[in-house]
Design an enzyme around this catalytic site. Structure first.
Site, PDB file in Angstrom:
ATOM      1  CB  SER A 140     -36.388  87.720 -22.027  1.00 62.10           C
ATOM      2  OG  SER A 140     -35.838  88.772 -22.760  1.00 62.10           O
ATOM      3  CG  ASP A 172     -22.496  81.707 -15.863  1.00 65.58           C
ATOM      4  OD1 ASP A 172     -22.939  80.573 -15.621  1.00 65.58           O
ATOM      5  OD2 ASP A 172     -22.486  82.200 -17.015  1.00 65.58           O
ATOM      6  CE  LYS A 224     -37.302  87.133 -26.446  1.00 60.62           C
ATOM      7  NZ  LYS A 224     -36.700  88.468 -26.408  1.00 60.62           N
TER       8      LYS A 224
END
Length: 522
Positions: free
Chosen positions: A293, A304, A318
């Site tokens: 999460s 990224d 999640k």
């Protein structure tokens, strides 16, 4: 006694509410919400009137709500009033009590550790202390929830403990004034050496931003030039806190995460700022299958933007956004309203079916979808990263596997019990924690003493499995001894110093240095 007429009036009330909320369109088809509610009321009424035993209407409705949400996804759930309170305590940052963590051994609560800067620690409560009485009443046989109820209470109220301590002939009496007890999300932080800092974050709670900021500033003041940021077993928490933590490592104007849902108001994008951005030192983030999460949001953004190296195992996957809706009895429902995406467009949520047990026990890596069949995305510099759920690490390091015997010893808290008996005998040998780290021997003599302890306790074990896990077992014993003598931070430090994944994570710093150079050159 309520009759069937009562439930008819309930149905009428629900009908009116639906009409007001949705208008006549909700009743347009045979599959309308009203038709289904009327069907539910018929079943509820039938059970209420004819079932062979008396059944609580609340129990029936709770079951219906749980069953309804189970048809959606594994993370849309019902929370009882007790669960709502537990969640609030865990993520809001504090509760009122004396400040101890305990386990139940031989029908009595035994202190695992006093929480730092709490009444229990200030009065000298120690790991291994057995609580015999609370306010004069025996603790023998009490369950964990009953003990928590007696130990917690309003700030300023008094609780009296009668404690049996190893090496003391008579019980000790403590009078403790309850106070606000912080629930920390930064589990520990310290310098691994004169250049590398280590920070372990266990959750994203209301106070996480402040805690991480304090820890980073302290480490930097101690001379930190590189950082291992441990997010293993971090199950997530508040999204806004995850955004603030990621923001500390990214320069301004970079997308951290975005959400998409069926309702347009759920669609949001979160960007970094130039406020409180820390130096661009090499960064390694540790993740595993328990990283989920909000923790995946941080790891995904860092990966990224090529800000750091992600090391470990593919995270849980999640990536669903929940809204918590309170109900009038103190319970609540948590409904999925959207999905999380990383800056490159990767969906964090992995596929799920209706088998909840399989969902929670099967990892992304065990879905047997090879990387070449997963959708490929690109980081800012063009490195390949993979979709399909979860965050795939740049450097894969598997968690060490332990035998069944060792797993049982951990579950039984055998290392803690042994350390409680063993620590006093070595206390005089080491004048400081530094000496303990340098000179304490993890050898066969220590292992034989532990095996003798297990035999005296009549604990069954497989000797071959003990030998197979020898290094792990001795490290666990050392960490528990450190906790007994120098507290929780010493315990965590010993565990980290002997952690194979942390040791291997150190080898990822050359790549982290290259990525840090990319960031500096932008």
């Amino acid at each position: 006694m309520k009759t069937a007429k009562t439930y008819k009036w309930i149905a009428i009330g629900l009908f009116c509410l639906l009409l007001i909320r949705f208008g006549r369109g909700v009743f347009a088809t045979g599959d309308s919400a009203y038709e289904q509610i009327r069907r539910f009321i018929t079943v509820l009424n039938a059970v209420r009137e004819y079932y062979v035993e008396k059944v609580s209407p609340r129990k029936l409705v709770d079951g219906a709500i749980i069953g309804m949400l189970e048809q959606l996804d594994p993370h849309s759930i019902y929370l009882s009033p007790k669960q709502v309170q537990q969640f609030k305590e865990e993520f809001e940052g504090d509760f009122s009590g004396i400040g101890i963590e305990f386990i139940i051994r031989d029908n009595y609560p035994v202190v695992v550790t006093p929480i730092p800067n709490t009444p229990a620690e200030r009065l000298g409560i120690r790991p291994g202390d057995k609580i015999l009485k609370i306010n004069g009443m025996s603790c023998f046989g009490l369950k964990e929830n009953e003990l928590r109820y007696q130990l917690r209470g309003e700030i300023g109220t008094i609780v009296r403990l009668t404690i049996q301590r190893t090496g003391m002939a008579e019980p000790l009496e403590f009078t403790i004034s309850r106070d606000r007890i912080p629930v920390h999300s930064v589990q520990t932080y310290f310098m691994l050496n004169h250049k590398i800092g280590y920070l372990h974050l266990s959750r994203f709670s209301k106070t996480t931003d402040e805690e991480v900021e304090h820890a980073l500033c302290d480490l930097e003041n101690q001379g930190m030039k590189k950082l291992i940021f441990d997010l293993r077993f971090n199950s997530g928490g508040y999204l806004e806190q995850a955004v603030k933590v990621a923001d500390k490592f990214l320069s301004g104007g970079k997308k951290i995460v975005y959400t998409r849902g069926r309702v347009a108001t759920i669609n949001e994008e979160y960007y970094s700022t130039s406020y409180h951005t820390h130096p661009n030192y090499p960064l390694v983030i540790l993740i595993n299958h328990g990283t989920a999460s909000a923790a995946e949001v941080v790891a995904g953004a860092i990966q990224d933007w090529d800000r750091g190296v992600i090391v470990g195992e593919t995270s849980f996957g999640k990536g669903l956004v929940q809204n918590q809706i309170p109900l009038n009895d103190g319970s609540a429902i948590r409904i999925t309203v959207g999905r999380y995406y990383t800056p490159s467009g990767r969906l964090i949520q992995r596929p799920f079916g209706h088998n909840v047990t399989k969902y929670y026990t099967t990892t992304v890596e065990n879905t047997k979808v090879p990387e070449h069949q997963r959708r490929v995305f690109s980081t800012f510099s063009g490195r390949k990263v993979y979709g399909g759920g979860g965050i795939t690490p740049d450097v894969k390091i598997q968690s060490p596997k332990i035998t069944t015997t060792t797993a049982k010893l951990i579950a039984n808290r055998s290392f803690f019990e042994f350390a409680n008996q063993y620590a006093p005998s070595i206390k005089k040998k080491y004048s400081s924690f530094k000496d303990f780290v340098q000179f304490f021997k993890l050898d066969n003599i220590l292992l034989q003493q532990f095996l003798l302890f297990l035999e005296n306790k009549h604990y069954s074990f497989n000797y071959k499995e003990i030998i197979a896990d020898k290094a792990y077992i001795l490290a666990e014993i050392m960490s528990e001894v450190a906790r007994q003598l120098w507290g929780s931070n010493a315990y965590f430090k010993i565990r980290v110093l002997n952690d194979l994944q942390v040791k291997k994570a150190l080898t990822a710093f050359p790549l982290a240095e290259k990525l840090a150079a990319l960031e500096s050159g932008r």
